[in-house]
Design a protein around this motif. Structure first.
Motif, PDB file in Angstrom:
ATOM      1  N   GLY A 139      30.046 -30.371  16.868  1.00 38.16           N
ATOM      2  CA  GLY A 139      30.670 -31.547  17.451  1.00 38.16           C
ATOM      3  C   GLY A 139      31.068 -31.401  18.904  1.00 38.16           C
ATOM      4  O   GLY A 139      31.437 -32.375  19.541  1.00 38.16           O
ATOM      5  N   CYS A 160      31.218 -35.045  19.993  1.00 37.72           N
ATOM      6  CA  CYS A 160      30.553 -36.025  19.133  1.00 37.72           C
ATOM      7  C   CYS A 160      30.980 -35.897  17.680  1.00 37.72           C
ATOM      8  O   CYS A 160      31.271 -34.809  17.193  1.00 37.72           O
ATOM      9  CB  CYS A 160      29.037 -35.839  19.215  1.00 37.72           C
ATOM     10  SG  CYS A 160      28.371 -36.003  20.885  1.00 37.72           S
ATOM     11  N   SER A 161      30.996 -37.034  16.999  1.00 34.01           N
ATOM     12  CA  SER A 161      31.232 -37.082  15.561  1.00 34.01           C
ATOM     13  C   SER A 161      30.259 -38.090  14.966  1.00 34.01           C
ATOM     14  O   SER A 161      29.606 -38.834  15.694  1.00 34.01           O
ATOM     15  CB  SER A 161      32.682 -37.480  15.259  1.00 34.01           C
ATOM     16  OG  SER A 161      32.956 -38.753  15.803  1.00 34.01           O
ATOM     17  N   SER A 162      30.172 -38.118  13.657  1.00 36.36           N
ATOM     18  CA  SER A 162      29.278 -39.072  13.006  1.00 36.36           C
ATOM     19  C   SER A 162      29.654 -40.488  13.402  1.00 36.36           C
ATOM     20  O   SER A 162      30.835 -40.831  13.484  1.00 36.36           O
ATOM     21  CB  SER A 162      29.357 -38.942  11.485  1.00 36.36           C
ATOM     22  OG  SER A 162      28.888 -37.678  11.093  1.00 36.36           O
TER      23      SER A 162
END
Length: 98
Positions: A84, A63-65
């Motif tokens: 992340g 995951c990332s922003s």
């Protein structure tokens, strides 16, 4: 004028931002998994930690922003403290109405 209205109507979904509850991160995740004991154990071993077994929602992976370039799963996750690699307590985002 009709052309402008049509372009605006087609672009509107792209302008909508994800909305998550306070204290929950909006993330772009490559995949998500159910929080089964096997998944939590294997992912915990990869992170060299023990993950809680009472995780609500799903597990977000890689995951990332969240931004407007996200083509993967858009999730709201309550625990994004794993650099992340994974995020816990994830659910699908809700489009913003503002």
């Amino acid at each position: 004028m009709r052309a402008f209205a049509l372009i605006f109507a087609l672009a509107l979904p792209l302008l909508a931002a994800a909305q998550c509850a306070d204290g929950v991160d909006a993330l772009c995740c490559f995949d998500s998994q159910d929080p089964t004991i096997d998944n939590l154990t294997q992912l915990g071993n990869l992170q060299n930690t023990t993950l809680p077994t009472d995780v609500p929602g799903s597990i977000g992976l890689l995951c990332s922003s969240l931004d407007d370039t996200c083509t993967d799963q858009q999730l709201c996750c309550s625990d994004n403290g794993f650099n992340g690699v994974l995020a816990l307590g994830c659910a699908a985002t809700t489009p913003s109405t503002s």
